[in-house]
Design an enzyme around this catalytic site. Structure first.
Site, PDB file in Angstrom:
ATOM      1  N   ASP A  10     -34.946  37.338 -18.434  1.00 56.20           N
ATOM      2  CA  ASP A  10     -34.012  38.011 -17.525  1.00 56.20           C
ATOM      3  C   ASP A  10     -33.126  37.052 -16.734  1.00 56.20           C
ATOM      4  O   ASP A  10     -31.957  37.317 -16.504  1.00 56.20           O
ATOM      5  CB  ASP A  10     -34.790  38.905 -16.532  1.00 56.20           C
ATOM      6  CG  ASP A  10     -35.918  38.162 -15.825  1.00 56.20           C
ATOM      7  OD1 ASP A  10     -36.097  36.968 -16.063  1.00 56.20           O
ATOM      8  OD2 ASP A  10     -36.639  38.796 -15.023  1.00 56.20           O
ATOM      9  N   HIS A  11     -33.655  35.874 -16.353  1.00 59.75           N
ATOM     10  CA  HIS A  11     -32.912  35.007 -15.435  1.00 59.75           C
ATOM     11  C   HIS A  11     -31.796  34.219 -16.110  1.00 59.75           C
ATOM     12  O   HIS A  11     -30.886  33.744 -15.437  1.00 59.75           O
ATOM     13  CB  HIS A  11     -33.880  34.015 -14.769  1.00 59.75           C
ATOM     14  CG  HIS A  11     -34.641  34.605 -13.618  1.00 59.75           C
ATOM     15  ND1 HIS A  11     -35.468  35.686 -13.756  1.00 59.75           N
ATOM     16  CD2 HIS A  11     -34.674  34.266 -12.313  1.00 59.75           C
ATOM     17  CE1 HIS A  11     -35.995  35.983 -12.583  1.00 59.75           C
ATOM     18  NE2 HIS A  11     -35.527  35.140 -11.690  1.00 59.75           N
ATOM     19  N   ASP A  38     -42.643  34.465 -10.005  1.00 58.94           N
ATOM     20  CA  ASP A  38     -41.356  34.841  -9.417  1.00 58.94           C
ATOM     21  C   ASP A  38     -41.644  35.432  -8.045  1.00 58.94           C
ATOM     22  O   ASP A  38     -42.613  36.171  -7.868  1.00 58.94           O
ATOM     23  CB  ASP A  38     -40.656  35.892 -10.294  1.00 58.94           C
ATOM     24  CG  ASP A  38     -39.247  36.124  -9.815  1.00 58.94           C
ATOM     25  OD1 ASP A  38     -38.326  35.463 -10.337  1.00 58.94           O
ATOM     26  OD2 ASP A  38     -39.057  36.944  -8.889  1.00 58.94           O
ATOM     27  N   ARG A  66     -31.786  39.134  -1.879  1.00 56.91           N
ATOM     28  CA  ARG A  66     -31.692  37.815  -1.256  1.00 56.91           C
ATOM     29  C   ARG A  66     -30.226  37.487  -1.001  1.00 56.91           C
ATOM     30  O   ARG A  66     -29.367  37.836  -1.802  1.00 56.91           O
ATOM     31  CB  ARG A  66     -32.284  36.781  -2.215  1.00 56.91           C
ATOM     32  CG  ARG A  66     -33.196  35.843  -1.495  1.00 56.91           C
ATOM     33  CD  ARG A  66     -34.236  35.229  -2.341  1.00 56.91           C
ATOM     34  NE  ARG A  66     -35.534  35.605  -1.789  1.00 56.91           N
ATOM     35  CZ  ARG A  66     -36.658  35.007  -2.103  1.00 56.91           C
ATOM     36  NH1 ARG A  66     -36.663  34.023  -2.975  1.00 56.91           N
ATOM     37  NH2 ARG A  66     -37.798  35.394  -1.558  1.00 56.91           N
ATOM     38  N   SER A  75     -42.258  25.555  -1.287  1.00 54.31           N
ATOM     39  CA  SER A  75     -42.792  26.386  -2.367  1.00 54.31           C
ATOM     40  C   SER A  75     -43.724  25.574  -3.266  1.00 54.31           C
ATOM     41  O   SER A  75     -43.611  24.351  -3.359  1.00 54.31           O
ATOM     42  CB  SER A  75     -41.652  26.965  -3.189  1.00 54.31           C
ATOM     43  OG  SER A  75     -40.914  25.912  -3.755  1.00 54.31           O
ATOM     44  N   ARG A  87     -44.186  24.154  -6.044  1.00 58.16           N
ATOM     45  CA  ARG A  87     -43.438  23.731  -7.239  1.00 58.16           C
ATOM     46  C   ARG A  87     -44.268  22.691  -7.975  1.00 58.16           C
ATOM     47  O   ARG A  87     -44.412  21.571  -7.518  1.00 58.16           O
ATOM     48  CB  ARG A  87     -42.091  23.190  -6.792  1.00 58.16           C
ATOM     49  CG  ARG A  87     -41.136  22.952  -7.910  1.00 58.16           C
ATOM     50  CD  ARG A  87     -39.765  22.601  -7.385  1.00 58.16           C
ATOM     51  NE  ARG A  87     -39.164  23.691  -6.634  1.00 58.16           N
ATOM     52  CZ  ARG A  87     -38.052  23.571  -5.920  1.00 58.16           C
ATOM     53  NH1 ARG A  87     -37.430  22.422  -5.866  1.00 58.16           N
ATOM     54  NH2 ARG A  87     -37.557  24.599  -5.263  1.00 58.16           N
TER      55      ARG A  87
HETATM   56  S1  SF4 Z   1     -34.660  39.172  -7.193  1.00 58.59           S
HETATM   57 FE1  SF4 Z   1     -35.217  37.716  -8.768  1.00 58.59          FE
HETATM   58  S2  SF4 Z   1     -36.098  38.968 -10.397  1.00 58.59           S
HETATM   59 FE2  SF4 Z   1     -34.969  40.341  -9.056  1.00 58.59          FE
HETATM   60  S3  SF4 Z   1     -32.963  40.534  -9.994  1.00 58.59           S
HETATM   61 FE3  SF4 Z   1     -32.860  38.944  -8.456  1.00 58.59          FE
HETATM   62  S4  SF4 Z   1     -33.258  37.049  -9.564  1.00 58.59           S
HETATM   63 FE4  SF4 Z   1     -33.930  38.726 -10.854  1.00 58.59          FE
END
Ligand code: SF4
Length: 778
Positions: free
Chosen positions: A107-108, A172, A467, A664, A666
């Protein structure tokens, strides 16, 4: 490539859930007897997943924020960026398949450029070797592989794998999305995930508990998004640190399962370990609608495990002060009073009701004109969200108008996309000018191409994502990003201005008349005709895994097979040079910076060239990322020096300041020093997770017995650490400093190793132990 519909894999889940409930039942009842008090949901799920014996005594007091617990998660979810190194590390353990059900989600890496189909094709071409690696490894090691275009990790997990009362970890930070379906779901570093996949337990700082008591019902423009935006405004971005947020009360049942997931998803924005809702009818409805009737039946039989003990709510209703018996903090929200919120820019806790946005724009000189509006993502692309957004779109279409600015839609999954295409929501959104992007992260994670923007151009965007730190959406720090609910984002797109409030402002219809948008209708949480079945999005594990070869191109600069780190040779570390003595804050991001290095996450050798590039050199007045190469006395970058030492077979040492390695989890921050030859890190103090990561990779982690000894270590010193054959828990270690003027000083070092952690050091790494155990059992 064999493809099947996801339901085939899902059918194996009831067995897993049955086992989890049986195990949890026993452990929880034992714990209850020891505690003599009612239990919250997060306590039940944590205790139900404790590793080892369930014999609790009064001495087993679990102190929130202090005690560590070992847990056995039920599932692991990996995304395509962080998943690469996780799988490479898992492969080191030498197992034939993962010990815990695991899925991989592409997805990323899909960049948003034009529209969904062509962008997905371009990503498949550009990231072909990464996808081939992930798919072949998934088929070999028994993991479910979700292809590019199948959807965003958290939405796919919610639709297929999350279950009430379960414990999941994922690589994630928005893994807590599954809390909307009553699961404790927690974002972790790749090494933690690799170890759980290899059968190890997982360590967690026993969390505090924050209760959110919900009453009333959402109405008008208010949506589940506004619940979490309101909570974020109260707790701020760090208010949830080391805490689980537990929602309860009559208002919880008034929110759909997917609405709950929106709320738990964004618990990550306040630093919470995770968030969770109690099992209820709304979850049952969602489970049944997503083909999991058997899980709903099981959950219905075990409601006592999946909900808070009723006594807790009763006591809190009688007197709010009683909450201290169960929660470290309590927040009360009457949903009926909740206004629609908009937060930002650059932080999710900068919140105000939409009615106050206009004032804030004037006061702070925000750019009122919006450049792009975006809805969707893993946070807000449920059937309910898209239906409410489409309701607003329909009102605009009836009046013959379109959005004043570009509107982008990122569906959370192919199942959702196909369903809202069938049921007309996509057409309504397109009719007012929307463009549908891939079922992927894209503009939520900086994978968004915006050639129309000039370099450094300020602009305002509104999203229904989660975010909004600077650079998050399009990699440009000048973009001011505001977050709200999907329905409000559509209204703002129609108004074209950040100061537009659908509660007060009018729009102009195509015939010149004025009209106000009415609040969107209550929308169905599941489609009347059911979710659309989709195919060719999932690849099942191979029937004959032995015949599958994991595809890693030898010449690749993005992927590299890991070699096990070498075993300790049994001798002391004698007269080692200091690569770096760092001063002040040194987070994992200073040790292994992200940004352009992200694409090398699957290639340890390449990414090692970022070692300590953000670290401040204590010897050279604030110089960052470089120091003295003691072989040629030149000032060079830390990774370059480390490679020079490595070439000559020289091990070396890092000296850290206070709280070395905070930030984090990492794993690269521990792997890259190890890879380039770091023998030990000696610090005034460590951030605990990084200290553990160093131990796991076979790097010795010491603290100064006397923190002032930090200043005794000089740039040209050589350091010996002696008596390593006698390393024992709680026993200090001798260290000799050889100064360039011929003086020698002895200092004492401490460590926090237990016996099994010392074995990690001796074996070369924790994964080497797993590997040798596997070899012995063959
Ligand atoms: S919050 Fe993370 S998992 Fe959700 S769409 Fe955004 S990048 Fe993708």
């Amino acid at each position: 490539m064999s493809t099947i519909t996801p339901k085939i894999e899902v059918e194996t889940t009831p067995n897993l859930v049955t086992k989890v409930y049986e195990k949890s039942q026993y452990k929880i009842s034992t714990f209850r007897k020891a505690m003599h008090r009612p239990l919250t949901i997060c306590e039940k799920i944590l205790i139900g997943h404790l590793d080892g014996s369930p014999d609790f005594s009064p001495d087993d007091a679990l102190v929130a924020g202090k005690s560590y617990v070992l847990l056995n998660p039920d599932r692991v979810a990996l995304q395509d960026v962080t998943g690469q190194m996780t799988i490479l590390q898992f492969m080191l353990a030498g197992l034939n398949r993962t010990a815990v059900p695991t899925t991989v989600h592409c997805d990323h890496l899909i960049q948003a450029r034009i529209e969904g189909e062509s962008d997905t094709k371009a990503a498949i071409y550009e990231n072909n070797e990464v996808y081939q690696f992930l798919e072949s490894a998934s088929r070999k090691y028994g993991m479910g592989f979700w292809k590019p275009g199948a959807g965003i990790i958290h939405q796919v997990v919610l639709e297929n794998y999350a279950f009430p009362g379960g414990l999941m970890i994922g690589t994630d930070s928005h893994t807590p999305n599954a809390g909307g379906l009553g699961m404790l779901a927690i974002g972790v570093g790749g090494l933690d995930a690799a170890e759980v996949m290899a059968g190890m337990s997982w360590e967690l700082l026993y969390p505090k508990r924050i209760g959110v008591y919900l009453t009333g019902e959402l109405n008008s423009w208010a949506s589940p998004k506004d619940v979490i935006l309101f909570v974020a405004s109260k707790l701020t971005v760090s208010g949830g640190t080391n805490a689980i947020i537990e929602y309860f009360g009559p208002g919880a049942a008034a929110i759909s399962c997917t609405g709950k997931a929106t709320i738990t998803n964004m618990g990550a924005e306040i630093g919470a370990t995770c968030s969770v809702f109690p099992y209820d009818k709304r979850m049952e409805t969602y489970l049944k609608a997503t083909g999991r009737r058997s899980i709903a039946d099981l959950a219905n039989k075990h409601v006592n495990l999946l909900t808070q003990d009723p006594q807790i709510e009763k006591e809190i209703c009688e007197n709010q002060k009683n909450s201290i018996n169960y929660f470290d903090q309590l927040i009360e929200i009457d949903l009926s009073d909740l206004e629609p919120y908009i937060v930002g820019p650059h932080t999710p806790d900068l919140a105000r009701p939409i009615s106050k946005m206009g004032e804030d724009i004037k006061k702070n000189n925000y750019l009122d004109t919006i450049s792009v509006a975006l809805i969707g993502s893993c946070t807000n692309s449920s059937y309910e969200d898209m239906s409410r957004a489409a309701d607003v779109a329909e009102q605009a279409r009836e009046k013959g108008i379109k959005t004043k600015i570009p509107l982008q839609v990122t569906p959370g999954s192919e199942m959702i996309r196909a369903t809202i295409e069938r049921d007309g929501q996509i057409q309504l959104l397109k009719d007012i000018g929307a463009n549908v992007l891939a079922n992927a992260c894209g503009p939520c994670i900086g994978q968004w191409s915006r050639p129309e923007l000039k370099q450094g151009e300020s602009n305002t965007i509104v999203t229904s994502y989660n975010r909004n730190f600077p650079g998050r959406n399009d990699g440009r720090r000048e973009t001011m990003n505001f977050i709200s609910s999907p329905e409000l984002v559509i209204a703002l797109a129609l108004g074209g201005r950040l100061s537009f409030s659908p509660l007060a402002d009018e729009l102009t219809a195509s015939d010149g008349t004025k009209f106000k948008l009415r609040p969107p209708k209550i929308a169905p949480e599941i489609p009347e005709k059911g979710f659309k079945d989709v195919t060719d999005i999932y690849v099942a594990p191979a029937d004959d895994p032995v015949s599958v070869e994991v595809i890693i191109n030898k010449d690749s600069d993005r992927l590299q097979k890991l070699e096990p780190f070498t075993k300790w040779d049994g001798t002391d570390f004698e007269k080692l040079p200091i690569l770096a003595k760092v001063s002040g804050k040194c987070t994992t991001d200073h040790i292994s910076p992200a940004g352009p290095w992200l694409k090398y996450r699957g290639h340890l050798d390449k990414i090692s060239d970022n070692l300590l590039l953000g670290a401040v050199n204590a010897y050279r007045d604030g110089e960052v990322g470089s120091g003295k190469n003691t072989l040629n006395c030149k000032i060079e970058s830390f990774p370059h020096i480390a490679r020079e030492y490595k070439k000559r077979g020289l091990k070396w040492i890092i000296v850290g300041d206070n709280n070395y390695g905070e930030g984090s989890s990492r794993e690269h921050a521990a792997m890259t020093p190890r890879y380039l030859g770091c023998a030990a890190v000696i610090a005034r103090s460590f951030a605990r997770i990084h200290e553990t990561n160093l131990k796991k990779q076979g790097v010795l982690a010491f603290t100064f017995a006397d923190p002032s000894d930090y200043s005794k270590i000089l740039e040209d010193d050589r350091i010996s650490i002696i008596g390593l054959n006698n390393l024992k828990p709680r026993k200090s270690v001798n260290c000799i400093l050889y100064h360039v003027d011929g003086r020698e000083e002895e200092i004492s070092l401490r460590h926090s190793y237990n016996e099994s952690q010392l074995e990690w050091f001796r074996a070369g790494s924790a994964l080497n132990i797993l590997h040798s155990m596997e070899q012995t059992s063959l």
